[in-house]
Design a protein around this motif. Structure first.
Motif, PDB file in Angstrom:
ATOM      1  N   UNK A  42     -15.654   3.892 -20.007  1.00  0.00           N
ATOM      2  CA  UNK A  42     -15.172   3.024 -18.924  1.00  0.00           C
ATOM      3  C   UNK A  42     -16.286   2.751 -17.915  1.00  0.00           C
ATOM      4  N   UNK A  43     -17.083   3.773 -17.579  1.00  0.00           N
ATOM      5  CA  UNK A  43     -18.222   3.567 -16.679  1.00  0.00           C
ATOM      6  C   UNK A  43     -19.176   2.537 -17.274  1.00  0.00           C
ATOM      7  N   UNK A  44     -19.456   2.671 -18.571  1.00  0.00           N
ATOM      8  CA  UNK A  44     -20.356   1.720 -19.228  1.00  0.00           C
ATOM      9  C   UNK A  44     -19.759   0.321 -19.231  1.00  0.00           C
ATOM     10  N   UNK A  45     -18.462   0.217 -19.420  1.00  0.00           N
ATOM     11  CA  UNK A  45     -17.807  -1.099 -19.392  1.00  0.00           C
ATOM     12  C   UNK A  45     -17.928  -1.719 -18.003  1.00  0.00           C
ATOM     13  N   UNK A  46     -17.743  -0.897 -16.971  1.00  0.00           N
ATOM     14  CA  UNK A  46     -17.897  -1.381 -15.592  1.00  0.00           C
ATOM     15  C   UNK A  46     -19.329  -1.869 -15.373  1.00  0.00           C
TER      16      UNK A  46
ATOM     17  N   UNK B  98     -11.535  -3.842 -17.495  1.00  0.00           N
ATOM     18  CA  UNK B  98     -11.836  -2.491 -18.001  1.00  0.00           C
ATOM     19  C   UNK B  98     -10.571  -1.641 -18.164  1.00  0.00           C
ATOM     20  N   UNK B  99      -9.410  -2.284 -17.983  1.00  0.00           N
ATOM     21  CA  UNK B  99      -8.110  -1.626 -18.188  1.00  0.00           C
ATOM     22  C   UNK B  99      -7.879  -0.426 -17.271  1.00  0.00           C
ATOM     23  N   UNK B 100      -8.145  -0.620 -15.980  1.00  0.00           N
ATOM     24  CA  UNK B 100      -7.865   0.384 -14.955  1.00  0.00           C
ATOM     25  C   UNK B 100      -7.147  -0.289 -13.798  1.00  0.00           C
ATOM     26  N   UNK B 101      -6.615   0.527 -12.902  1.00  0.00           N
ATOM     27  CA  UNK B 101      -6.068  -0.033 -11.667  1.00  0.00           C
ATOM     28  C   UNK B 101      -7.230  -0.442 -10.767  1.00  0.00           C
ATOM     29  N   UNK B 102      -6.960  -1.316  -9.817  1.00  0.00           N
ATOM     30  CA  UNK B 102      -8.005  -1.760  -8.893  1.00  0.00           C
ATOM     31  C   UNK B 102      -8.542  -0.582  -8.082  1.00  0.00           C
ATOM     32  N   UNK B 103      -7.659   0.329  -7.659  1.00  0.00           N
ATOM     33  CA  UNK B 103      -8.114   1.466  -6.854  1.00  0.00           C
ATOM     34  C   UNK B 103      -8.986   2.414  -7.685  1.00  0.00           C
ATOM     35  N   UNK B 104      -8.619   2.659  -8.947  1.00  0.00           N
ATOM     36  CA  UNK B 104      -9.428   3.528  -9.807  1.00  0.00           C
ATOM     37  C   UNK B 104     -10.782   2.876 -10.098  1.00  0.00           C
ATOM     38  N   UNK B 105     -10.775   1.573 -10.285  1.00  0.00           N
ATOM     39  CA  UNK B 105     -12.028   0.850 -10.541  1.00  0.00           C
ATOM     40  C   UNK B 105     -12.928   0.919  -9.312  1.00  0.00           C
ATOM     41  N   UNK B 106     -12.359   0.679  -8.148  1.00  0.00           N
ATOM     42  CA  UNK B 106     -13.127   0.747  -6.907  1.00  0.00           C
ATOM     43  C   UNK B 106     -13.731   2.131  -6.733  1.00  0.00           C
ATOM     44  N   UNK B 107     -12.950   3.159  -7.011  1.00  0.00           N
ATOM     45  CA  UNK B 107     -13.432   4.543  -6.878  1.00  0.00           C
ATOM     46  C   UNK B 107     -14.599   4.799  -7.838  1.00  0.00           C
TER      47      UNK B 107
END
Length: 157
Positions: free
Chosen positions: A8-12, A31-40
């Motif tokens: 997921x980090x690599x996808x980001x 990347x199939x995460x919530x916005x808050x998880x992605x922001x974090x």
């Protein structure tokens, strides 16, 4: 840090390298995460120094700098005496990038200038520090890019 980067980090990282201005909500969707998880995760990657900044790519010709060149500089002497060169690198915005090298050339610089005369001025300044070799850039078939996203299960090289 690379050993703790997951898929997921690599996808980001891949998405941000493609579009550094992407909204967190769109990035999260991709990347199939919530916005808050992605922001974090993005903030963690920034804090760890994996993401070092966000920049605009600028067309040098359209901004008045049509002459691009690579200048190789052989700078004799110990690194402690390189401070005057480092000051010049800070002062001259025409010098876009500088790489310290091992081998015959101590430094390789990417420069952009307004004219051949302007390039000559920069090369003459650099020649105060050592021997220069200058190559003009004709085109850029591969623009700068970041590392490729590792494929899951691919052997390491």
């Amino acid at each position: 840090m690379t050993e703790i980067l997951d898929a997921t980090d690599w996808a980001i990282l891949a998405e941000l390298q493609e579009d550094g201005r992407i909204a967190f909500t769109e990035l999260a969707r991709r990347v199939n995460l919530s916005a808050s998880a992605t922001t974090e995760r993005v903030r963690r990657l920034e804090a760890a120094g994996v993401i070092t900044g966000y920049r605009a790519e600028v067309d040098l010709e359209r901004t008045g700098y049509p002459v691009a060149a690579v200048v190789r500089l052989t700078y004799p002497g110990p690194a402690a005496r390189h401070e005057p060169l480092r000051r010049l690198l800070e002062e001259r915005s025409e010098i876009l990038e500088c790489l310290r090298m091992i081998g015959d050339d101590g430094y390789v610089l990417r420069v952009a200038t307004t004219s051949m005369g302007h390039l000559e001025e920069i090369v003459d300044e650099l020649a105060q520090y050592g021997t220069t070799t200058t190559n003009l850039v004709l085109s850029r078939p591969l623009p700068p890019r970041g590392p490729a996203v590792p494929r899951v299960g691919a052997p390491e090289q």
